[in-house]
Scaffold this motif. Structure first.
Motif, mmCIF file in Angstrom:
data_model
loop_
_atom_site.group_PDB
_atom_site.id
_atom_site.type_symbol
_atom_site.label_atom_id
_atom_site.label_comp_id
_atom_site.label_asym_id
_atom_site.label_seq_id
_atom_site.Cartn_x
_atom_site.Cartn_y
_atom_site.Cartn_z
ATOM 1 N N GLY A 34 12.221 7.702 -1.521
ATOM 2 C CA GLY A 34 11.252 8.332 -0.641
ATOM 3 C C GLY A 34 10.470 7.367 0.213
ATOM 4 O O GLY A 34 9.563 7.761 0.940
ATOM 5 N N PHE A 35 10.821 6.080 0.153
ATOM 6 C CA PHE A 35 10.112 5.107 0.987
ATOM 7 C C PHE A 35 10.746 5.041 2.370
ATOM 8 O O PHE A 35 11.954 5.228 2.514
ATOM 9 C CB PHE A 35 10.135 3.724 0.324
ATOM 10 C CG PHE A 35 9.261 3.667 -0.897
ATOM 11 C CD1 PHE A 35 7.898 3.427 -0.782
ATOM 12 C CD2 PHE A 35 9.793 3.882 -2.166
ATOM 13 C CE1 PHE A 35 7.086 3.387 -1.893
ATOM 14 C CE2 PHE A 35 8.984 3.849 -3.288
ATOM 15 C CZ PHE A 35 7.629 3.605 -3.151
ATOM 16 N N ARG A 57 -11.779 2.354 8.506
ATOM 17 C CA ARG A 57 -12.654 1.188 8.479
ATOM 18 C C ARG A 57 -13.062 0.823 7.052
ATOM 19 O O ARG A 57 -13.253 -0.344 6.744
ATOM 20 C CB ARG A 57 -13.901 1.464 9.317
ATOM 21 C CG ARG A 57 -14.047 0.424 10.416
ATOM 22 C CD ARG A 57 -15.118 0.782 11.376
ATOM 23 N NE ARG A 57 -14.669 1.752 12.366
ATOM 24 C CZ ARG A 57 -15.501 2.368 13.194
ATOM 25 N NH1 ARG A 57 -16.790 2.136 13.133
ATOM 26 N NH2 ARG A 57 -15.028 3.220 14.082
ATOM 27 N N LEU A 58 -13.190 1.838 6.212
ATOM 28 C CA LEU A 58 -13.666 1.561 4.846
ATOM 29 C C LEU A 58 -12.571 1.032 3.937
ATOM 30 O O LEU A 58 -12.839 0.360 2.951
ATOM 31 C CB LEU A 58 -14.235 2.845 4.226
ATOM 32 C CG LEU A 58 -15.507 3.386 4.859
ATOM 33 C CD1 LEU A 58 -15.813 4.766 4.302
ATOM 34 C CD2 LEU A 58 -16.672 2.458 4.590
ATOM 35 N N GLY A 59 -11.326 1.381 4.246
ATOM 36 C CA GLY A 59 -10.230 1.012 3.361
ATOM 37 C C GLY A 59 -9.913 2.144 2.404
ATOM 38 O O GLY A 59 -10.768 2.974 2.078
ATOM 39 N N ALA A 60 -8.657 2.150 1.956
ATOM 40 C CA ALA A 60 -8.155 3.273 1.172
ATOM 41 C C ALA A 60 -8.867 3.409 -0.176
ATOM 42 O O ALA A 60 -9.080 4.504 -0.668
ATOM 43 C CB ALA A 60 -6.648 3.125 0.962
ATOM 44 N N CYS A 96 -1.241 8.901 7.247
ATOM 45 C CA CYS A 96 -0.717 8.195 6.066
ATOM 46 C C CYS A 96 -1.782 8.170 4.974
ATOM 47 O O CYS A 96 -2.865 7.627 5.181
ATOM 48 C CB CYS A 96 -0.317 6.757 6.417
ATOM 49 S SG CYS A 96 0.046 5.772 4.942
ATOM 50 N N PRO A 97 -1.489 8.763 3.806
ATOM 51 C CA PRO A 97 -2.524 8.882 2.788
ATOM 52 C C PRO A 97 -2.932 7.543 2.187
ATOM 53 O O PRO A 97 -3.995 7.444 1.586
ATOM 54 C CB PRO A 97 -1.897 9.808 1.736
ATOM 55 C CG PRO A 97 -0.439 9.739 1.972
ATOM 56 C CD PRO A 97 -0.226 9.384 3.405
ATOM 57 N N ALA A 124 0.817 -1.221 0.000
ATOM 58 C CA ALA A 124 0.000 0.000 0.000
ATOM 59 C C ALA A 124 0.848 1.267 0.000
ATOM 60 O O ALA A 124 0.474 2.263 -0.614
ATOM 61 C CB ALA A 124 -0.928 0.008 1.212
ATOM 62 N N CYS A 125 2.004 1.243 0.672
ATOM 63 C CA CYS A 125 2.822 2.456 0.832
ATOM 64 C C CYS A 125 3.214 3.022 -0.524
ATOM 65 O O CYS A 125 3.597 2.311 -1.431
ATOM 66 C CB CYS A 125 4.080 2.131 1.639
ATOM 67 S SG CYS A 125 5.237 3.511 1.704
ATOM 68 N N ASP A 126 3.093 4.347 -0.613
ATOM 69 C CA ASP A 126 3.420 5.035 -1.853
ATOM 70 C C ASP A 126 4.609 5.958 -1.642
ATOM 71 O O ASP A 126 4.922 6.794 -2.491
ATOM 72 C CB ASP A 126 2.184 5.817 -2.319
ATOM 73 C CG ASP A 126 2.302 6.284 -3.755
ATOM 74 O OD1 ASP A 126 2.983 5.614 -4.542
ATOM 75 O OD2 ASP A 126 1.723 7.335 -4.083
#
Ligand code: SF4
Lengths: 68, 196
Positions: free
Chosen positions: A30-31, B114-117, A58-59, A9-11
């Motif tokens: 940038g990670f 809770r919903l997810g990204a 965290c976006p 998931a990490c961007d």
């Protein structure tokens, strides 16, 4: 507490490395990389509030704070 | 008293669109992965959230004051159901639409862990619809349409958001532009290179 990073998931947006400078550094892309070399770095108690901020901001929702 | 409600509704509407403009620009800024507006990345993100929550308070005030306003005569279902109003239905309906979109964006943001990204991000794209609808609603409805100051504010907001979107679409926007390409499947990437 330990900080888990979901690498799928990490961007690499770097919010966590800013908030947790003592625990994380940015690699060339940038990670975040743990300074202690662990996969899931240990967050010392004084930094837990900052770690929680990072989890919240965290976006990509890639961070989790767990007791181990 | 009733005049006070009307004035409050107008004022809070104008402040809302200014705040929403700031929220959109900060949201775009937080997407770039670079420090923006002289602030570190986490601060841009926090400001984006806090300005959005403040905007919600103002929009709520705007709507509630119109519920009690004897001129507008907003009924409860006008808050949810667009284009059903008595008073300038189209312009008011745009306001209802923007309000519904705003509620969806805010609720999914508050529940995003809770919903997810994925779900959160899809709904968050609606911001690009919500903002212009709100702007047009402000220009078309209300007692202040056609006044020079409302035009000035609206144009300033539009120019600001247009500049931010332009920045978003420019190649210098993201910190590591090459990364976007890595997300393309390898098979497609090969084809892309052949096309080039
Ligand atoms: S804030 Fe999230 S997306 Fe950004 S680098 Fe840290 S884990 Fe990755």
């Amino acid at each position: 507490m330990k900080l888990h990073v979901d690498w799928t998931a990490c961007d690499g947006r770097g919010v966590c490395t800013e908030l947790l400078e003592e625990v994380l550094v940015e690699d060339d892309w940038g990670f975040p990389v743990a300074r202690d070399g662990q996969r899931s770095p240990t967050v010392p108690p004084p930094l837990e509030a900052a770690a929680r901020q990072a989890v919240d901001r965290c976006p990509m929702l890639a961070l989790k704070l767990r007791s181990r | 008293m009733s005049d006070a409600l009307w004035y409050f509704a107008r004022g809070s509407g104008v402040v809302s669109i200014v705040l929403l403009t700031i929220v959109v620009v900060l949201g775009i800024g937080s997407r770039s992965g670079k420090p923006a507006f002289g602030l570190p990345r986490f601060a841009v993100s926090l400001l984006h959230r806090n300005a959005a929550l403040l905007a919600v308070v103002l929009v709520a005030g705007h709507v509630i004051s119109l519920l009690f306003d004897p001129y507008a005569q907003l009924r409860l279902f006008d808050i949810v159901l667009p284009f059903a109003g008595n008073y300038r239905p189209v312009w008011q309906g745009l306001g209802t639409l923007a309000f519904d979109l705003l509620v969806a964006i805010i609720v999914t943001s508050l529940l995003r862990h809770r919903l997810g990204a994925r779900t959160w991000r899809v709904v968050h794209w609606l911001a690009y619809l919500c903002w212009p609808v709100a702007l047009v609603h402000g220009l078309g409805t209300g007692s202040d349409n056609g006044t020079w100051w409302l035009w000035t504010i609206s144009i300033a907001c539009a120019v600001t958001v247009a500049a931010a979107v332009g920045w978003r679409l420019s190649t210098g926007f993201s910190r590591f532009p090459a990364r976007a390409e890595r997300r393309v499947a390898p098979r497609l990437r090969k084809e892309l290179e052949e096309v080039r």
